[in-house]
Design a protein around this motif. Sequence first.
Motif, PDB file in Angstrom:
ATOM      1  N   UNK A 163       0.848  -1.189   0.000  1.00 37.29           N
ATOM      2  CA  UNK A 163       0.000   0.000   0.000  1.00 37.29           C
ATOM      3  C   UNK A 163       0.887   1.244   0.000  1.00 37.29           C
ATOM      4  N   UNK A 164       0.739   2.062  -1.023  1.00 36.99           N
ATOM      5  CA  UNK A 164       1.608   3.232  -1.163  1.00 36.99           C
ATOM      6  C   UNK A 164       1.515   4.174   0.027  1.00 36.99           C
ATOM      7  N   UNK A 165       0.298   4.430   0.520  1.00 41.61           N
ATOM      8  CA  UNK A 165       0.115   5.454   1.551  1.00 41.61           C
ATOM      9  C   UNK A 165       0.791   5.103   2.873  1.00 41.61           C
ATOM     10  N   UNK A 166       0.800   3.828   3.251  1.00 41.22           N
ATOM     11  CA  UNK A 166       1.448   3.472   4.517  1.00 41.22           C
ATOM     12  C   UNK A 166       2.955   3.662   4.411  1.00 41.22           C
ATOM     13  N   UNK A 167       3.520   3.349   3.255  1.00 34.95           N
ATOM     14  CA  UNK A 167       4.958   3.572   3.056  1.00 34.95           C
ATOM     15  C   UNK A 167       5.277   5.065   3.011  1.00 34.95           C
ATOM     16  N   UNK A 168       4.401   5.838   2.397  1.00 30.40           N
ATOM     17  CA  UNK A 168       4.613   7.290   2.351  1.00 30.40           C
ATOM     18  C   UNK A 168       4.566   7.884   3.760  1.00 30.40           C
ATOM     19  N   UNK A 169       3.648   7.392   4.575  1.00 35.24           N
ATOM     20  CA  UNK A 169       3.553   7.870   5.958  1.00 35.24           C
ATOM     21  C   UNK A 169       4.855   7.587   6.700  1.00 35.24           C
ATOM     22  N   UNK A 170       5.369   6.396   6.506  1.00 36.83           N
ATOM     23  CA  UNK A 170       6.646   6.027   7.145  1.00 36.83           C
ATOM     24  C   UNK A 170       7.761   6.957   6.670  1.00 36.83           C
ATOM     25  N   UNK A 171       7.805   7.256   5.398  1.00 41.95           N
ATOM     26  CA  UNK A 171       8.828   8.138   4.835  1.00 41.95           C
ATOM     27  C   UNK A 171       8.764   9.521   5.461  1.00 41.95           C
ATOM     28  N   UNK A 172       7.565  10.057   5.606  1.00 43.74           N
ATOM     29  CA  UNK A 172       7.408  11.391   6.202  1.00 43.74           C
ATOM     30  C   UNK A 172       7.900  11.386   7.651  1.00 43.74           C
ATOM     31  N   UNK A 173       7.605  10.333   8.384  1.00 46.16           N
ATOM     32  CA  UNK A 173       8.060  10.230   9.771  1.00 46.16           C
ATOM     33  C   UNK A 173       9.581  10.195   9.858  1.00 46.16           C
ATOM     34  N   UNK A 174      10.199   9.421   8.970  1.00 43.97           N
ATOM     35  CA  UNK A 174      11.662   9.341   8.946  1.00 43.97           C
ATOM     36  C   UNK A 174      12.260  10.718   8.664  1.00 43.97           C
ATOM     37  N   UNK A 175      11.651  11.431   7.733  1.00 42.76           N
ATOM     38  CA  UNK A 175      12.129  12.785   7.410  1.00 42.76           C
ATOM     39  C   UNK A 175      11.987  13.715   8.603  1.00 42.76           C
ATOM     40  N   UNK A 176      10.869  13.627   9.313  1.00 41.28           N
ATOM     41  CA  UNK A 176      10.656  14.476  10.487  1.00 41.28           C
ATOM     42  C   UNK A 176      11.662  14.158  11.586  1.00 41.28           C
ATOM     43  N   UNK A 177      11.949  12.885  11.785  1.00 41.64           N
ATOM     44  CA  UNK A 177      12.900  12.463  12.817  1.00 41.64           C
ATOM     45  C   UNK A 177      14.348  12.601  12.351  1.00 41.64           C
ATOM     46  N   UNK A 178      14.523  12.694  11.024  1.00 40.57           N
ATOM     47  CA  UNK A 178      15.859  12.742  10.424  1.00 40.57           C
ATOM     48  C   UNK A 178      16.688  11.542  10.877  1.00 40.57           C
ATOM     49  N   UNK A 179      16.064  10.386  10.856  1.00 43.86           N
ATOM     50  CA  UNK A 179      16.710   9.166  11.344  1.00 43.86           C
ATOM     51  C   UNK A 179      16.183   7.968  10.561  1.00 43.86           C
ATOM     52  N   UNK A 180      17.049   7.385   9.750  1.00 44.77           N
ATOM     53  CA  UNK A 180      16.645   6.223   8.941  1.00 44.77           C
ATOM     54  C   UNK A 180      17.299   4.941   9.444  1.00 44.77           C
ATOM     55  N   UNK A 181      17.694   4.933  10.695  1.00 46.83           N
ATOM     56  CA  UNK A 181      18.456   3.804  11.235  1.00 46.83           C
ATOM     57  C   UNK A 181      17.674   2.497  11.267  1.00 46.83           C
ATOM     58  N   UNK A 182      16.364   2.574  11.239  1.00 44.63           N
ATOM     59  CA  UNK A 182      15.553   1.352  11.308  1.00 44.63           C
ATOM     60  C   UNK A 182      15.000   0.918   9.951  1.00 44.63           C
ATOM     61  N   UNK A 183      15.288   1.684   8.905  1.00 46.21           N
ATOM     62  CA  UNK A 183      14.629   1.432   7.619  1.00 46.21           C
ATOM     63  C   UNK A 183      15.187   0.222   6.869  1.00 46.21           C
ATOM     64  N   UNK A 184      16.481  -0.011   6.965  1.00 45.14           N
ATOM     65  CA  UNK A 184      17.038  -1.170   6.272  1.00 45.14           C
ATOM     66  C   UNK A 184      16.501  -2.460   6.883  1.00 45.14           C
ATOM     67  N   UNK A 185      16.435  -2.498   8.206  1.00 49.03           N
ATOM     68  CA  UNK A 185      15.912  -3.689   8.874  1.00 49.03           C
ATOM     69  C   UNK A 185      14.446  -3.913   8.522  1.00 49.03           C
TER      70      UNK A 185
END
Length: 327
Positions: free
Chosen positions: A117-139
């Motif tokens: 689902x595109x929207x759930x992934x987009x929501x996650x992306x926006x959160x990562x941008x707000x936190x400026x932390x992608x440390x959990x995304x590869x996992x």
Amino acid sequence: MSDSSSEENEDTTWVFYRDRPEWKDIEPLSQDDGVDVPVVEIAYSEKFKDVYDYFRAVVQQNEQSERALQLTEDAVKLNAANYTVWQYRRNILKSLNKDLWEEMKFAEKMINQNPKNYQVWHHRKVLVEELNDASKELYLTEIMLAQDAKNYHAWQHRQWAIKTYKLFDDELNYVDELLIQDIRNNSAWNQRYFVINNTTGFTKEVIEKETDYTLKKIEIAKENESAWNYLRGILLHDERGLSKNTEVSKFCENLYTSGCHSPFLIAMIVDMCDENVSKKHNDPNFSLERALNLCDDLATKYDIIRKKYWEYFANVLKEKAEGKVSP
């Protein structure tokens, strides 16, 4: 995937918003389908209509509250693809200064239930941008790709995170693992190209290394179109071209003379011939006559499904040789 048993348990305890005392101050707003009655009316459940009637009312009043946040959670669980609900939820999160790490957990849960689902992934992306932390995304993406190694949304998110936050370091090892598991994983081949193209680039040394790597993979699975396409992608960066790369040309000739009639192998040899015809090289190994014979073989024996294409390509080659079309 969603847990149907937990959903059933939730429904047995579900209280409609219209029956909740704390929502008595809100007048639900029904969906307006216009004056014309739909030919086929969507059969919304009572629960769905109840939640979205209250959601529309809340949006109309621009209410930014804890109860409105909970309402958006119920709404996206019923329809995770609703962009308006997700955007309104983000507005509330910001207005209430909520802990975005907690929201990351919710986003991960929703991704697990709606992996494509595109929207759930987009929501996650926006959160990562707000936190400026992608440390959990590869996992996270590794977990999702373990379920479906060709999940486009997971790959898109992974590439975005890697490129934005410079997480390239161990990515080629991850790609190697995927190709060991499934040598035909086109997404993994694409990721390999993505990593190299955004790090070292295709230098002479890299081209040689990647060519050797790919030819070994082709030896394992000669009918693997993904590897042949990757080889072509590498050689586009080789100033020698296709036929003048002796390692590749010898490899192809040895395969062909040994009796391999993979359409991808033959198509590669045709491309070598095309290169020679276009550049007016007089290499008898890659002549126009050979190209036409191979196109005929592809059209009538080895790639019949693309018969029309190979007949067309043979005509193009003739016209190139006659100077009727530009190389």
